[in-house]
Design an enzyme around this catalytic site. Structure first.
Site, PDB file in Angstrom:
ATOM      1  N   CYS A  45       3.375   4.531  -0.439  1.00 48.79           N
ATOM      2  CA  CYS A  45       4.643   5.195  -0.107  1.00 48.79           C
ATOM      3  C   CYS A  45       4.614   6.666  -0.498  1.00 48.79           C
ATOM      4  CB  CYS A  45       5.809   4.509  -0.825  1.00 48.79           C
ATOM      5  SG  CYS A  45       5.974   2.759  -0.443  1.00 48.79           S
TER       6      CYS A  45
HETATM    7  C1  BEZ Z   1       2.539   1.089  -1.913  1.00 48.75           C
HETATM    8  O1  BEZ Z   1       3.340   1.873  -1.402  1.00 48.75           O
HETATM    9  O2  BEZ Z   1       1.501   1.480  -2.409  1.00 48.75           O
HETATM   10  C2  BEZ Z   1       2.830  -0.388  -1.906  1.00 48.75           C
HETATM   11  C3  BEZ Z   1       4.132  -0.846  -1.882  1.00 48.75           C
HETATM   12  C4  BEZ Z   1       4.357  -2.197  -1.873  1.00 48.75           C
HETATM   13  C5  BEZ Z   1       3.284  -3.108  -1.886  1.00 48.75           C
HETATM   14  C6  BEZ Z   1       1.998  -2.626  -1.886  1.00 48.75           C
HETATM   15  C7  BEZ Z   1       1.759  -1.253  -1.888  1.00 48.75           C
END
Ligand code: BEZ
Length: 219
Positions: free
Chosen positions: A45
């Site tokens: 994200c």
């Molecule tokens: C991420 O943004 O890295 C992420 C968010 C939720 C689950 C796995 C990765």
């Protein structure tokens, strides 16, 4: 009921990093992109929100506002944007919705199938908004919907590409072929007869098949 392309985008009032917004009023007369992410302070994200900050001037040029969303509170969003700027090199100037009560997530079906309906006790992987993107037109109708899994970051250059295609095809009787990008030749839509095409595309076109006619991108 699940949303479909051409449905009116559900309106809502929400708390954001830039104060309370009324969604349709916030969109105004232009285009808008509403995109959700699973959780603040997560790695994928962080890269996604940073890239959207980089692209924001491109969306602005196209009269398109962008707005992020997760179920995290405004305080978290505000602290996280500092990390995004530090690690990605772009400052997030677009608003982010704090959808703690899951109001928008439910309206837009942004929750995974095993969602319990409450934000309490969630983990990023099991109980958060998925990676959704909605492109909404000036008529407040949904023009594109996209949903990605938790572990795959989206390609926001593609969202910009689709926006270019949609804005072009909203005003000209053309469609865009596979992997088209702005400036490439486009396709005359099948509903346009050769007779009508003569008036619309005065420089002519190339007919590969009666249903596949390529023409320079109209300006
Ligand atoms: C991420 O943004 O890295 C992420 C968010 C939720 C689950 C796995 C990765």
């Amino acid at each position: 009921m699940s949303l479909r392309i051409n449905d009116e985008a559900p309106d809502f009032t929400a708390n954001t990093t830039q104060g309370v917004i009324h969604f349709h009023e916030w969109i105004g007369n232009g285009w808008a992109i509403l995109f959700s992410h699973p959780k603040d302070f997560t790695p994928v994200c962080t890269t996604e929100l940073g890239y959207m900050a980089k692209l924001e001037p491109e969306f602005t040029k196209r009269n398109c506002k962008i707005i992020g969303l997760s179920v995290d509170p405004v305080d978290n969003h505000t602290r996280w944007v500092k990390d995004i700027e530090e690690t990605q090199g772009y400052s997030v100037n677009y608003p982010m919705i704090a959808d703690s009560d899951l109001l928008v997530a439910k309206l837009y079906n942004m929750l995974p199938a095993d969602e319990a309906g409450t934000s309490e006790g969630r983990t990023a992987a099991t109980n958060a908004t998925v990676r959704s993107v909605f492109i909404i037109g000036p008529d407040k109708k949904i023009k594109l919907m996209l949903t990605y899994p938790m572990t795959t970051g989206r390609n926001f250059d593609e969202i910009l590409r689709v926006l270019d295609s949609m804005q072009l095809t909203a005003t000209h009787k053309v469609a865009t072929p596979v992997n088209w990008k702005s400036g490439d030749d486009v396709i005359i839509v099948p509903s346009v007869s050769d007779e009508e095409a003569k008036g619309l595309f005065k420089e002519g076109w190339k007919t590969l098949k009666p249903y596949l006619r390529l023409v320079k991108q109209p300006r």
